[in-house]
Design a protein around this motif. Structure first.
Motif, short mmCIF file in Angstrom:
data_model
loop_
_atom_site.label_atom_id
_atom_site.label_comp_id
_atom_site.label_asym_id
_atom_site.label_seq_id
_atom_site.Cartn_x
_atom_site.Cartn_y
_atom_site.Cartn_z
N LEU A 27 0.84 -1.21 0.00
CA LEU A 27 0.00 0.00 0.00
C LEU A 27 0.87 1.26 0.00
O LEU A 27 2.04 1.21 0.39
CB LEU A 27 -0.92 -0.01 1.22
N PRO A 28 0.32 2.40 -0.40
CA PRO A 28 1.14 3.62 -0.48
C PRO A 28 1.31 4.32 0.87
O PRO A 28 1.02 5.51 1.02
CB PRO A 28 0.34 4.49 -1.46
N PHE A 29 1.74 3.57 1.88
CA PHE A 29 1.99 4.14 3.20
C PHE A 29 3.47 4.02 3.53
O PHE A 29 4.12 3.03 3.17
CB PHE A 29 1.19 3.41 4.29
N THR A 30 3.99 5.01 4.23
CA THR A 30 5.39 4.96 4.66
C THR A 30 5.48 4.09 5.92
O THR A 30 4.47 3.89 6.61
CB THR A 30 5.92 6.37 4.97
N PRO A 31 6.65 3.58 6.23
CA PRO A 31 6.81 2.81 7.48
C PRO A 31 6.42 3.63 8.72
O PRO A 31 5.88 3.08 9.67
CB PRO A 31 8.29 2.45 7.50
N GLN A 32 6.68 4.93 8.68
CA GLN A 32 6.31 5.78 9.81
C GLN A 32 4.80 5.79 10.02
O GLN A 32 4.32 5.74 11.15
CB GLN A 32 6.80 7.22 9.62
N GLU A 33 4.04 5.83 8.93
CA GLU A 33 2.58 5.84 9.05
C GLU A 33 2.04 4.49 9.51
O GLU A 33 1.09 4.43 10.29
CB GLU A 33 1.95 6.22 7.70
N ILE A 34 2.66 3.42 9.05
CA ILE A 34 2.21 2.08 9.43
C ILE A 34 2.44 1.86 10.93
O ILE A 34 1.58 1.34 11.63
CB ILE A 34 2.92 1.01 8.59
N VAL A 35 3.59 2.29 11.42
CA VAL A 35 3.89 2.12 12.85
C VAL A 35 3.11 3.15 13.68
O VAL A 35 2.67 2.84 14.79
CB VAL A 35 5.42 2.25 13.08
#
Length: 172
Positions: A15-23
Motif C-alpha cells: 500500500l502507499p503508506f510509509t513505514p512511519q505511518e504504518i507504525v
C-alpha cells in the motif's frame, strides 16, 4: 497471529503508506489508551477527594495516577516493538515476560521504598516514631505529576522511533 501467517505485512507494504505511518497507527491507539486511563483516573478518582477535602490523600492519588500512566506507557512501549520485531505471538510472550519479571519488580521496589519508617511499640507500651521519609507532599505533587506524565509520553515517542527503525529493517 492469523493475519501474520496470511501475509498481512506484505499486503500493508504494498500500500502507499510509509513505514512511519504504518507504525504510527499502533502508537496512536497506544496514546489513546494511556490518555483514556489518565482521564478516567483523574475524573473518577478526584470526586471522593473533592467531597472529603483531603489534600494529602489527593496529592498521593495524583502521584499514583501519573505513575500509572508511566507504567502503562512503558508497558506499551515494550509491547509494540516486540510485536514488530518478532511475530505477534512471540512478541507478546517476550513483552509479558519483560513486564512481569523485570519491570514490575523494579516498580515494586521503588514504590515500597518511598515510605520508609513508621511507629513501633516498646515493651513498656510507649510508641516511638522511626525516621519517616515521605517524598510526596503537597508542594512536590505537581512537579512529580508532570514529570512522570511527560516521561510516560516521551517513553512512547522513543519507542515509536525505535519501532520505525525495526519496521524498516524487517524483511517481509
Amino acid at each position: 497471529t492469523r493475519n501474520h501467517a496470511q501475509g498481512w505485512d506484505k499486503y500493508v507494504n504494498a500500500l502507499p503508506f510509509t513505514p512511519q505511518e504504518i507504525v504510527a497507527e499502533k502508537y496512536i491507539i497506544a496514546v489513546g489508551i494511556v490518555l483514556l486511563i489518565q482521564i478516567i483516573m483523574l475524573l473518577f478518582g478526584t470526586i471522593p477527594f473533592i467531597l472529603s477535602y483531603s489534600t494529602i490523600d489527593y496529592a498521593k492519588f495524583l502521584v499514583t495516577s501519573s505513575s500509572t500512566v508511566l507504567i502503562s506507557s512503558i508497558t506499551l512501549g515494550i509491547f509494540i516493538p516486540c510485536s514488530i520485531s518478532m511475530n505477534p505471538a512471540k512478541g507478546t510472550a517476550v513483552s509479558i515476560f519483560i513486564v512481569l519479571f523485570v519491570l514490575f519488580p523494579i516498580f515494586y521496589v521503588c514504590y515500597s521504598q518511598s515510605n520508609i519508617g513508621g511507629y513501633y511499640t516498646t515493651s513498656y507500651g510507649t510508641s516511638y516514631m522511626h525516621t519517616y521519609i515521605d517524598p510526596i507532599n503537597e508542594a512536590s505533587t505537581p512537579v512529580i505529576f508532570w514529570i512522570t506524565t511527560i516521561l510516560g509520553y516521551l517513553t512512547l515517542y522513543g519507542s515509536y522511533r525505535g519501532s520505525v527503525i525495526l519496521y524498516q529493517k524487517k524483511d517481509y
